[in-house]
Design an enzyme around this catalytic site. Structure first.
Site, PDB file in Angstrom:
ATOM      1  N   CYS A 153     -36.376  -1.560  -3.884  1.00 54.61           N
ATOM      2  CA  CYS A 153     -35.399  -2.650  -3.988  1.00 54.61           C
ATOM      3  C   CYS A 153     -35.780  -3.893  -3.186  1.00 54.61           C
ATOM      4  O   CYS A 153     -34.945  -4.767  -2.964  1.00 54.61           O
ATOM      5  CB  CYS A 153     -34.017  -2.172  -3.571  1.00 54.61           C
ATOM      6  SG  CYS A 153     -33.411  -0.779  -4.514  1.00 54.61           S
ATOM      7  N   LYS A 189      -1.163  27.935 -13.792  1.00 51.43           N
ATOM      8  CA  LYS A 189      -1.492  27.660 -12.383  1.00 51.43           C
ATOM      9  C   LYS A 189      -2.985  27.896 -12.122  1.00 51.43           C
ATOM     10  O   LYS A 189      -3.690  28.496 -12.932  1.00 51.43           O
ATOM     11  CB  LYS A 189      -0.678  28.595 -11.463  1.00 51.43           C
ATOM     12  CG  LYS A 189       0.818  28.540 -11.681  1.00 51.43           C
ATOM     13  CD  LYS A 189       1.471  27.448 -10.900  1.00 51.43           C
ATOM     14  CE  LYS A 189       1.541  27.788  -9.423  1.00 51.43           C
ATOM     15  NZ  LYS A 189       2.126  26.674  -8.660  1.00 51.43           N
ATOM     16  N   GLU A 222     -36.400  -4.688  -0.049  1.00 57.11           N
ATOM     17  CA  GLU A 222     -35.926  -5.118   1.272  1.00 57.11           C
ATOM     18  C   GLU A 222     -36.778  -4.573   2.403  1.00 57.11           C
ATOM     19  O   GLU A 222     -36.540  -4.892   3.555  1.00 57.11           O
ATOM     20  CB  GLU A 222     -34.452  -4.727   1.485  1.00 57.11           C
ATOM     21  CG  GLU A 222     -34.215  -3.292   1.891  1.00 57.11           C
ATOM     22  CD  GLU A 222     -34.185  -2.309   0.731  1.00 57.11           C
ATOM     23  OE1 GLU A 222     -33.716  -1.186   0.913  1.00 57.11           O
ATOM     24  OE2 GLU A 222     -34.637  -2.673  -0.367  1.00 57.11           O
ATOM     25  N   THR A 236     -26.755   6.916   0.697  1.00 51.70           N
ATOM     26  CA  THR A 236     -26.558   8.146  -0.083  1.00 51.70           C
ATOM     27  C   THR A 236     -27.299   9.356   0.486  1.00 51.70           C
ATOM     28  O   THR A 236     -26.702  10.417   0.633  1.00 51.70           O
ATOM     29  CB  THR A 236     -26.967   7.881  -1.548  1.00 51.70           C
ATOM     30  OG1 THR A 236     -26.168   6.805  -2.032  1.00 51.70           O
ATOM     31  CG2 THR A 236     -26.752   9.103  -2.415  1.00 51.70           C
ATOM     32  N   SER A 277     -59.608   5.214  -6.116  1.00 48.01           N
ATOM     33  CA  SER A 277     -60.429   6.382  -6.449  1.00 48.01           C
ATOM     34  C   SER A 277     -59.531   7.400  -7.124  1.00 48.01           C
ATOM     35  O   SER A 277     -58.316   7.392  -6.923  1.00 48.01           O
ATOM     36  CB  SER A 277     -61.016   7.006  -5.177  1.00 48.01           C
ATOM     37  OG  SER A 277     -59.980   7.626  -4.429  1.00 48.01           O
ATOM     38  N   ASN A 315     -40.731  -2.011  -1.272  1.00 45.24           N
ATOM     39  CA  ASN A 315     -40.204  -0.737  -1.765  1.00 45.24           C
ATOM     40  C   ASN A 315     -39.492  -0.953  -3.089  1.00 45.24           C
ATOM     41  O   ASN A 315     -39.584  -2.019  -3.695  1.00 45.24           O
ATOM     42  CB  ASN A 315     -39.237  -0.170  -0.723  1.00 45.24           C
ATOM     43  CG  ASN A 315     -38.010  -1.053  -0.604  1.00 45.24           C
ATOM     44  OD1 ASN A 315     -38.127  -2.276  -0.519  1.00 45.24           O
ATOM     45  ND2 ASN A 315     -36.832  -0.465  -0.625  1.00 45.24           N
ATOM     46  N   ARG A 366       7.193  27.443 -15.845  1.00 48.03           N
ATOM     47  CA  ARG A 366       7.702  26.215 -16.458  1.00 48.03           C
ATOM     48  C   ARG A 366       7.242  24.992 -15.662  1.00 48.03           C
ATOM     49  O   ARG A 366       7.108  25.050 -14.448  1.00 48.03           O
ATOM     50  CB  ARG A 366       9.235  26.223 -16.474  1.00 48.03           C
ATOM     51  CG  ARG A 366       9.775  27.208 -17.470  1.00 48.03           C
ATOM     52  CD  ARG A 366      11.121  26.763 -18.036  1.00 48.03           C
ATOM     53  NE  ARG A 366      11.719  27.818 -18.823  1.00 48.03           N
ATOM     54  CZ  ARG A 366      11.221  28.270 -19.979  1.00 48.03           C
ATOM     55  NH1 ARG A 366      10.121  27.759 -20.471  1.00 48.03           N
ATOM     56  NH2 ARG A 366      11.825  29.240 -20.642  1.00 48.03           N
ATOM     57  N   LYS A 385       8.554  18.279  -8.856  1.00 44.72           N
ATOM     58  CA  LYS A 385       7.414  18.430  -7.944  1.00 44.72           C
ATOM     59  C   LYS A 385       6.403  17.295  -8.188  1.00 44.72           C
ATOM     60  O   LYS A 385       5.893  16.676  -7.243  1.00 44.72           O
ATOM     61  CB  LYS A 385       6.762  19.793  -8.201  1.00 44.72           C
ATOM     62  CG  LYS A 385       5.764  20.223  -7.150  1.00 44.72           C
ATOM     63  CD  LYS A 385       5.372  21.665  -7.414  1.00 44.72           C
ATOM     64  CE  LYS A 385       4.170  22.088  -6.622  1.00 44.72           C
ATOM     65  NZ  LYS A 385       3.698  23.419  -7.018  1.00 44.72           N
ATOM     66  N   ARG A 420     -59.123  -0.926  -9.758  1.00 47.46           N
ATOM     67  CA  ARG A 420     -60.021  -1.901 -10.396  1.00 47.46           C
ATOM     68  C   ARG A 420     -59.625  -2.174 -11.842  1.00 47.46           C
ATOM     69  O   ARG A 420     -58.915  -1.394 -12.469  1.00 47.46           O
ATOM     70  CB  ARG A 420     -61.472  -1.429 -10.299  1.00 47.46           C
ATOM     71  CG  ARG A 420     -61.792  -0.207 -11.107  1.00 47.46           C
ATOM     72  CD  ARG A 420     -63.182   0.335 -10.807  1.00 47.46           C
ATOM     73  NE  ARG A 420     -63.216   0.987  -9.497  1.00 47.46           N
ATOM     74  CZ  ARG A 420     -64.314   1.562  -8.982  1.00 47.46           C
ATOM     75  NH1 ARG A 420     -65.455   1.567  -9.654  1.00 47.46           N
ATOM     76  NH2 ARG A 420     -64.269   2.140  -7.806  1.00 47.46           N
ATOM     77  N   THR A 447      -2.481  23.289 -14.340  1.00 47.73           N
ATOM     78  CA  THR A 447      -1.960  22.365 -13.311  1.00 47.73           C
ATOM     79  C   THR A 447      -3.053  21.399 -12.858  1.00 47.73           C
ATOM     80  O   THR A 447      -2.784  20.243 -12.547  1.00 47.73           O
ATOM     81  CB  THR A 447      -1.410  23.132 -12.088  1.00 47.73           C
ATOM     82  OG1 THR A 447      -2.399  24.057 -11.657  1.00 47.73           O
ATOM     83  CG2 THR A 447      -0.120  23.842 -12.402  1.00 47.73           C
ATOM     84  N   SER A 471     -22.606   2.590  -1.881  1.00 54.83           N
ATOM     85  CA  SER A 471     -21.920   2.898  -0.625  1.00 54.83           C
ATOM     86  C   SER A 471     -20.903   1.826  -0.274  1.00 54.83           C
ATOM     87  O   SER A 471     -19.976   2.088   0.484  1.00 54.83           O
ATOM     88  CB  SER A 471     -22.906   3.098   0.508  1.00 54.83           C
ATOM     89  OG  SER A 471     -23.661   1.960   0.672  1.00 54.83           O
TER      90      SER A 471
END
Length: 761
Positions: A439, A9, A441, A209, A233, A437, A16, A21, A262, A55, A625
């Site tokens: 991805c 457990k 968008e 996320t 720079s 960015n 047993r 169950k 540059r 278990t 997501s």
């Protein structure tokens, strides 16, 4: 089955095995599901039991047995496995199936340092009791198996070292709502908490996320995307690198604009030294990106941007490929090549593109974004100036090299910088968009930093979420969802911490949001439309008009209440210009849907009261997501009816929504004959979306006579995208035979797409 096996457990005692169950739990989990067999699951799991088994291991074995049965013919096993997994999760988190009272749970978690103690300072015990009455714990039973595994792996507050879990999904949702609306007036805030909780827990709004895993904890950085511009720079290069390290350690994905650096051999301090060129500095950025994993949730990732006319472009285009040696490759970032109309014109006319170092051509780099006519004037002038170092390349050769690298790596992206500035919510004279960015968008203004605490620099942040088109019956529902998403994300801007002053300045000044969609493929299937044949063009126009209209309306209402964003004057909205005024008119040839909303009244209201947010929409990938909502990814067609997603928690099978009824209505990715229909839809979406769209191109070499995709086809699609006003192109996917071994199983781009990136949701 041997009834005399001993089991251990959770508290260490042995007894047993009780097969009855196990059977009762399985019966409970199978209730109301179609075409699932409890005995099948029992058979598959029993053979793996052994004497002394814990278990908790029995539970995991049964869950795995059910998950392995998920298929096209028996999609409901994904719910059977999910219910068993929820049962197991709650036992792990609470020691029992019934969740505790919300207030006691929060007190305990604050004491453990897992939740932010502001929760107990902001809300009374009485208010927590009210929130507890809003919670519908049975909504846990609506998750698919892939969703539960994502929750367990990425979103639920846990100890990532020991694997202990501290909460269940409904607590996550109610506490995100409580945190975001904590500063609202006492008399209205619980109403917003309830409405927002209902929208996210029934999957109508999908959260990214960083918000799912972070809001309610003491870590307060939830912007998914961070855009950092680098100057030419050493100070600026070092400041950029420090900013990258700070943000990747806090769960963000990075866009880096390194286009000002540059070229190799440029003079330094008037010729005292010889410049090493871009590549050593790109390597420096790569090291910064890979220095931290994103808050233990995912590895750091970045896309780096440079203009197509940069003197070193031929060396930069090949940085990601597998040829070459370590010294001339920087493979662990993705790259965005910036193009404008003049470059395309040279390609179409069979002309040359002249390459320069940005440091040698005063004004050219800034004009590339801010003023297309001025760029062309200066570009031609410098082409004729013999005193300036330059290199001429045939346009077709340069474009072909770029498209070949895009085809072979899949990760050379395209940014049409003129579209990003002419069809933009920002006035390019004062706030040009000079990069995107991770991805592709996001399209927001940035300014280089000279040191990490530079007050004059600007780091752009974008906070994301999405509407689940599969969870709404009519477009009218978007009005309420827009109010909730805009208010929640706007409140998040004030709630979160900013590790760098230049980021706080931009976030507070512009208050930019990026709200997109998931489950678009299901929306089309449900409405009997397809990607490739033009049948979805008018529906797409109507859908995205509603989205942008309701988002603008919600932000305008919020401005009446809380004031317009401080830098509203830098937007085109301030001049009364709306997306419907500046879109690419070539779209009118492929869509004849009229406008359905009162844009003129909205225009007047925006001119009078302003907007709380400079931007409102962006269409991001949603690989992770969308699994929580059991939705299709973003605007993409599914690759198969059952997709297999590899994540660090093992292989997850996910069946497309409502497969039994709609299997003939879905158009799968590789059933599309070409990219034309998809690119038209992206152009129609871009008419309304104020930022940009993570749009992919897809090629099946077996459709072409030689078994190879001709260069002519790649260039044609690039020009089609430009013609319809598409601002950015993200992945290029090429079909290989491997994923067709089982026709109903399709591996999705592995979950480190965007290196499991943060600017997805």
């Amino acid at each position: 089955m041997n009834q005399s096996l001993l089991v251990t457990k959770r508290d260490g005692r042995t007894e047993r095995i009780n097969l009855d169950k196990i059977h009762r739990v399985l019966d409970w989990a199978a209730e109301g599901l179609n075409n699932v067999s409890v005995s099948q699951v029992e058979l598959r799991s029993h053979i793996q039991f052994y004497d002394g088994i814990k278990t908790s291991d029995i539970h995991e074995t049964i869950i795995k047995a059910a998950a392995d049965l998920i298929s096209r013919d028996a999609p409901d096993y994904q719910y059977l496995a999910a219910r068993l997994a929820i049962f197991h999760l709650r036992k792990k988190a609470f020691g029992q199936f019934e969740p505790p009272a919300l207030y006691h749970h929060v007190v305990k978690m604050v004491e453990l340092g897992k939740y932010d103690n502001h929760l107990l300072e902001d809300y009374t015990e009485e208010e927590f009791k009210q929130m507890d009455s809003f919670i519908v714990h049975d909504r846990d039973m609506t998750f698919s198996y892939a969703a539960v595994k994502q929750l367990e792996g990425k979103y639920l507050v846990q100890n990532r070292v020991t694997g202990e879990i501290y909460e269940s999904a409904q607590f996550l949702y109610i506490l995100v709502a409580a945190c975001l609306f904590s500063n609202y007036p006492r008399e209205t805030r619980l109403d917003y908490v309830k409405r927002f909780y209902d929208a996210v827990s029934t999957f109508k709004i999908s959260l990214p996320t960083p918000i799912m895993s972070g809001v309610r904890t003491p870590t307060r950085q939830f912007s998914s995307c961070v855009l950092i511009e680098c100057g030419d720079s050493l100070d600026s290069i070092n400041a950029t690198s420090s900013a990258i390290v700070k943000y990747v350690s806090q769960r963000a994905g990075i866009g880096i604009n390194a286009g000002r650096i540059r070229a190799l051999g440029s003079p330094i301090r008037g010729g005292e030294a010889f410049h090493t060129g871009c590549i050593p500095f790109y390597k420096h950025f790569q090291t910064a990106v890979k220095s931290c994993s994103q808050g233990g949730v995912r590895g750091g990732a970045a896309t780096l941007f440079y203009p197509m006319w940069h003197l070193e472009v031929e060396s930069l285009l090949v940085l990601k490929n597998n040829r070459g040696v370590e010294g001339n490759r920087v493979r662990h970032m993705d790259y965005g090549v910036q193009i404008n109309k003049l470059m395309y014109t040279r390609l179409l006319k069979g002309g040359d593109i002249t390459l320069f170092s940005p440091s040698d051509v005063p004004g050219l780099y800034d004009a590339f974004f801010a003023d297309q006519d001025e760029f062309e004037r200066l570009y031609v002038k410098y082409e004729h100036d013999d005193s300036i170092r330059k290199q001429r390349v045939k346009a077709v050769e340069l474009f072909s090299l770029m498209m070949q690298e895009r085809a072979s790596t899949g990760r050379i992206y395209i940014q049409n910088v003129d579209h990003c500035n002419t069809h933009s919510p920002f006035d390019p004279v004062v706030a040009p968009v000079r990069q995107s960015n991770l991805c592709l968008e996001i399209a927001l203004p940035t300014k280089p930093l000279n040191d990490v605490n530079d007050e004059n620099g600007e780091i752009a942040l974008c906070t994301l979420s999405a509407f689940n088109l599969g969870a709404i019956k009519t477009l009218d529902e978007l009005e309420e969802l827009a109010i909730l998403a805009v208010r929640a994300l706007d409140a998040l801007l004030d709630y979160q911490d900013y590790p760098i002053p230049a980021a706080k300045r931009g976030a507070m000044g512009r208050r930019t949001l990026g709200i997109g969609v998931i489950n678009f493929a299901y929306w089309l299937a449900k409405n009997g439309k397809r990607y490739s044949d033009g049948s979805a063009n008018n529906l797409t126009h109507k859908t995205f008009e509603a989205i942008q209209y309701y988002l603008l309306k919600a932000s305008n209402e919020l401005a009446k209440e809380q004031g317009a964003c401080p830098w509203f004057n830098e937007t085109t909205y301030a001049k009364g210009i709306l997306p419907i005024d500046t879109y690419k008119k070539d779209l009118d040839a492929i869509v004849n849907e009229p406008l359905h909303y009162d844009w003129e009244q909205l225009r007047e209201s925006i001119k009078t009261h302003g907007l709380r947010n400079s931007t409102l929409s962006a269409l991001m990938p949603s690989e992770t997501s969308s699994q929580i909502s059991n939705a299709t990814n973003g605007i993409e067609p599914p690759r198969g009816y059952v997709s297999i997603k590899a994540s660090k928690d093992g292989i997850l099978r996910q069946v497309v929504p409502d497969y039994e009824h709609l299997k003939d209505a879905y158009e799968l990715l590789w059933e599309m004959p070409n990219n034309d229909g998809y690119l038209q839809l992206v152009g129609i979406m871009q008419k309304f979306i104020d930022q940009s769209i993570s749009a992919n191109t897809n090629y099946d070499p077996s459709r072409f006579p030689s078994g190879k995709v001709p260069m002519q086809q790649l260039l044609k699609d690039l020009l089609t995208a430009y013609k319809f006003g598409v601002k950015t192109l993200y992945y290029q996917n090429t079909r290989d035979g491997a994923e067709d071994a089982q026709d109903d199983l399709a591996p999705s781009i592995q979950d480190d797409g965007c290196e499991s990136g943060a600017c997805k949701i």
